[in-house]
Design a protein around this motif. Structure first.
Motif, PDB file in Angstrom:
ATOM      1  N   GLU A 165      29.283 -51.068  49.044  1.00 33.73           N
ATOM      2  CA  GLU A 165      28.604 -52.311  49.404  1.00 33.73           C
ATOM      3  C   GLU A 165      27.088 -52.141  49.354  1.00 33.73           C
ATOM      4  N   ILE A 166      26.594 -51.356  48.424  1.00 33.33           N
ATOM      5  CA  ILE A 166      25.157 -51.115  48.348  1.00 33.33           C
ATOM      6  C   ILE A 166      24.450 -52.366  47.856  1.00 33.33           C
ATOM      7  N   GLU A 167      23.484 -52.811  48.615  1.00 34.43           N
ATOM      8  CA  GLU A 167      22.657 -53.944  48.220  1.00 34.43           C
ATOM      9  C   GLU A 167      21.244 -53.658  48.719  1.00 34.43           C
ATOM     10  N   GLU A 168      20.605 -52.697  48.061  1.00 37.87           N
ATOM     11  CA  GLU A 168      19.293 -52.207  48.492  1.00 37.87           C
ATOM     12  C   GLU A 168      18.188 -53.123  47.980  1.00 37.87           C
ATOM     13  N   ARG A 169      17.151 -53.282  48.773  1.00 38.78           N
ATOM     14  CA  ARG A 169      16.014 -54.108  48.365  1.00 38.78           C
ATOM     15  C   ARG A 169      15.182 -53.375  47.323  1.00 38.78           C
ATOM     16  N   SER A 170      14.550 -54.130  46.444  1.00 41.26           N
ATOM     17  CA  SER A 170      13.722 -53.524  45.403  1.00 41.26           C
ATOM     18  C   SER A 170      12.527 -52.788  45.991  1.00 41.26           C
TER      19      SER A 170
ATOM     20  N   SER B 136      20.097 -42.181  50.317  1.00 35.22           N
ATOM     21  CA  SER B 136      20.929 -41.604  49.264  1.00 35.22           C
ATOM     22  C   SER B 136      20.414 -41.963  47.881  1.00 35.22           C
ATOM     23  N   ARG B 137      20.777 -41.155  46.891  1.00 32.10           N
ATOM     24  CA  ARG B 137      20.362 -41.407  45.516  1.00 32.10           C
ATOM     25  C   ARG B 137      20.946 -42.714  44.996  1.00 32.10           C
ATOM     26  N   ASP B 138      22.121 -43.120  45.549  1.00 29.31           N
ATOM     27  CA  ASP B 138      22.726 -44.380  45.117  1.00 29.31           C
ATOM     28  C   ASP B 138      21.925 -45.573  45.636  1.00 29.31           C
ATOM     29  N   ARG B 139      21.422 -45.471  46.832  1.00 30.41           N
ATOM     30  CA  ARG B 139      20.598 -46.558  47.377  1.00 30.41           C
ATOM     31  C   ARG B 139      19.279 -46.655  46.625  1.00 30.41           C
ATOM     32  N   VAL B 140      18.652 -45.513  46.369  1.00 32.39           N
ATOM     33  CA  VAL B 140      17.404 -45.524  45.598  1.00 32.39           C
ATOM     34  C   VAL B 140      17.675 -46.038  44.188  1.00 32.39           C
ATOM     35  N   GLY B 141      18.793 -45.590  43.600  1.00 35.78           N
ATOM     36  CA  GLY B 141      19.151 -46.049  42.265  1.00 35.78           C
ATOM     37  C   GLY B 141      19.403 -47.544  42.217  1.00 35.78           C
ATOM     38  N   ASN B 142      20.085 -48.075  43.232  1.00 31.47           N
ATOM     39  CA  ASN B 142      20.345 -49.510  43.303  1.00 31.47           C
ATOM     40  C   ASN B 142      19.036 -50.289  43.366  1.00 31.47           C
ATOM     41  N   SER B 143      18.093 -49.786  44.150  1.00 27.80           N
ATOM     42  CA  SER B 143      16.782 -50.425  44.257  1.00 27.80           C
ATOM     43  C   SER B 143      16.027 -50.356  42.936  1.00 27.80           C
ATOM     44  N   PHE B 144      16.072 -49.185  42.285  1.00 26.74           N
ATOM     45  CA  PHE B 144      15.385 -49.023  41.001  1.00 26.74           C
ATOM     46  C   PHE B 144      15.942 -49.986  39.955  1.00 26.74           C
ATOM     47  N   ILE B 145      17.265 -50.155  39.936  1.00 28.78           N
ATOM     48  CA  ILE B 145      17.891 -51.039  38.945  1.00 28.78           C
ATOM     49  C   ILE B 145      17.399 -52.474  39.123  1.00 28.78           C
ATOM     50  N   LYS B 146      17.219 -52.910  40.358  1.00 30.33           N
ATOM     51  CA  LYS B 146      16.677 -54.257  40.594  1.00 30.33           C
ATOM     52  C   LYS B 146      15.269 -54.375  40.016  1.00 30.33           C
ATOM     53  N   VAL B 147      14.449 -53.353  40.243  1.00 34.62           N
ATOM     54  CA  VAL B 147      13.086 -53.363  39.695  1.00 34.62           C
ATOM     55  C   VAL B 147      13.129 -53.341  38.170  1.00 34.62           C
ATOM     56  N   HIS B 148      13.989 -52.478  37.631  1.00 32.97           N
ATOM     57  CA  HIS B 148      14.113 -52.357  36.176  1.00 32.97           C
ATOM     58  C   HIS B 148      14.541 -53.673  35.537  1.00 32.97           C
ATOM     59  N   ASN B 149      15.533 -54.343  36.123  1.00 29.45           N
ATOM     60  CA  ASN B 149      15.988 -55.625  35.582  1.00 29.45           C
ATOM     61  C   ASN B 149      14.879 -56.672  35.633  1.00 29.45           C
ATOM     62  N   ARG B 150      14.108 -56.651  36.703  1.00 28.06           N
ATOM     63  CA  ARG B 150      13.007 -57.609  36.817  1.00 28.06           C
ATOM     64  C   ARG B 150      11.962 -57.366  35.733  1.00 28.06           C
TER      65      ARG B 150
ATOM     66  N   GLU C 243      25.569 -46.624  39.917  1.00 24.53           N
ATOM     67  CA  GLU C 243      24.127 -46.419  39.830  1.00 24.53           C
ATOM     68  C   GLU C 243      23.773 -45.135  39.094  1.00 24.53           C
ATOM     69  N   ARG C 244      24.549 -44.097  39.289  1.00 20.09           N
ATOM     70  CA  ARG C 244      24.225 -42.801  38.694  1.00 20.09           C
ATOM     71  C   ARG C 244      24.336 -42.855  37.170  1.00 20.09           C
ATOM     72  N   ASP C 245      25.418 -43.460  36.671  1.00 22.09           N
ATOM     73  CA  ASP C 245      25.567 -43.591  35.222  1.00 22.09           C
ATOM     74  C   ASP C 245      24.524 -44.541  34.641  1.00 22.09           C
ATOM     75  N   LEU C 246      24.212 -45.596  35.381  1.00 26.55           N
ATOM     76  CA  LEU C 246      23.221 -46.559  34.888  1.00 26.55           C
ATOM     77  C   LEU C 246      21.843 -45.917  34.775  1.00 26.55           C
ATOM     78  N   LEU C 247      21.463 -45.127  35.760  1.00 26.19           N
ATOM     79  CA  LEU C 247      20.162 -44.450  35.694  1.00 26.19           C
ATOM     80  C   LEU C 247      20.099 -43.525  34.483  1.00 26.19           C
ATOM     81  N   SER C 248      21.173 -42.788  34.257  1.00 24.17           N
ATOM     82  CA  SER C 248      21.218 -41.888  33.110  1.00 24.17           C
ATOM     83  C   SER C 248      21.098 -42.662  31.797  1.00 24.17           C
ATOM     84  N   GLY C 249      21.821 -43.782  31.694  1.00 25.50           N
ATOM     85  CA  GLY C 249      21.769 -44.580  30.478  1.00 25.50           C
ATOM     86  C   GLY C 249      20.423 -45.217  30.251  1.00 25.50           C
ATOM     87  N   ILE C 250      19.812 -45.725  31.320  1.00 28.82           N
ATOM     88  CA  ILE C 250      18.493 -46.345  31.198  1.00 28.82           C
ATOM     89  C   ILE C 250      17.469 -45.329  30.707  1.00 28.82           C
ATOM     90  N   LYS C 251      17.541 -44.121  31.249  1.00 31.45           N
ATOM     91  CA  LYS C 251      16.622 -43.064  30.793  1.00 31.45           C
ATOM     92  C   LYS C 251      16.805 -42.782  29.313  1.00 31.45           C
TER      93      LYS C 251
END
Length: 273
Positions: free
Chosen positions: A32-37, A133-147, A215-223
């Motif tokens: 249920e990760i929904e981290e703020r950007s 956690s890295r998943d929470r940071v990753g979830n936040s990063f993905i929001k920033v990246h999408n924006r 989040e972990r696979d998405l971060l790897s793919g984005i990189k």
């Protein structure tokens, strides 16, 4: 003594490489990760400040040696460092403010993307030290990246859209997703990992990627590909832990697809020059 991980506890799934450290115990926030950007942005700012502080300390350790060659040079170097630092701080602050408030980017996509990817490992490291956690940071990063990606809408070319889905996506979630995305002209590929995803990208040569994964696979793919092919990422939900019967928020997929559809319509209506 640190408890060893018994992989036999979860033989009912094939774990991706990114989850090699998972010990089989599901965390309360895991599905249920929904981290703020702002989480990623704050961690990135702190990490950059720490690096700047280390750089300043290093300079003052080197300054006596530089003074042996010139009494003027140290002052020039220091004022140059201050000027560059202030300019970068102001520009980054303005970019973050405009990005959050107006959903627009002042700078080219590639430049901003490289900056965030450069800071990401530092933010992940700092988050781990602060209990984030890295998943929470990753979830936040993905929001920033999408924006950042959507803010450069004029750069996006949805002509060849590729949707990458994880093998672990549950049957109900997959069926719902496919029924809702049938009207969109896109390739849909199920990738069991990074290697299969890269193979699909090489085969279809998409102009835009919509990726669903943890989040972990998405971060790897984005990189790996975001500087060459824009990526819009959607983290999955993991009610049974990673890599088994995962699901997703379908409304987030529809939101991105509506954006892509609008972008495609705008591209079709733009007269060729």
């Amino acid at each position: 003594m640190e408890e060893s991980i018994d992989k036999s506890e979860f033989k009912d799934r094939k774990l991706g490489d990114e989850w090699a450290d998972w010990d089989g115990r599901s965390q309360p926030y895991e599905h249920e990760i929904e981290e703020r950007s702002t989480t990623f942005l704050i961690l990135a700012g702190i990490a950059l400040s720490i690096l700047a502080g280390l750089f300043i300390v290093s300079w003052y350790m080197m300054r006596p040696r530089v003074e042996q060659f010139s009494t003027v040079l140290p002052g020039v170097i220091e004022w140059s460092m201050i000027g560059v630092s202030v300019c970068l701080l102001v520009l980054v602050s303005i970019e973050v403010f405009v990005l959050r408030k107006a959903g627009k980017s002042l700078f080219p996509y590639t430049l901003v993307e490289r900056l965030f990817l450069l800071v990401l490992p530092k933010a992940l490291w700092l988050g781990g030290r602060l209990g984030i956690s890295r998943d929470r940071v990753g979830n936040s990063f993905i929001k920033v990246h999408n924006r950042v990606t959507t803010s450069n809408a004029d750069r996006l070319n949805p002509e060849r859209l590729l949707m990458l889905l994880p093998r672990c996506l549950g049957k109900v979630a997959r069926s719902d997703l496919m029924s809702r995305t049938r009207e969109y002209d896109m390739r849909v590929v199920t990738a069991g990992g990074g290697e299969e995803a890269r193979k699909a990208i090489g085969q279809f040569r998409p102009t835009l990627i919509l990726a669903v994964a943890c989040e972990r696979d998405l971060l790897s793919g984005i990189k790996d590909v975001s500087e060459r092919v824009p990526v819009l990422a959607i983290p999955n939900r993991r009610p049974e832990g990673p890599c088994k019967n995962t699901c997703l928020q379908i409304e987030k997929v529809e939101e991105i697809l509506k954006f892509i559809k609008a972008r495609k319509k705008a591209a079709d209506e733009t007269p060729a020059t």
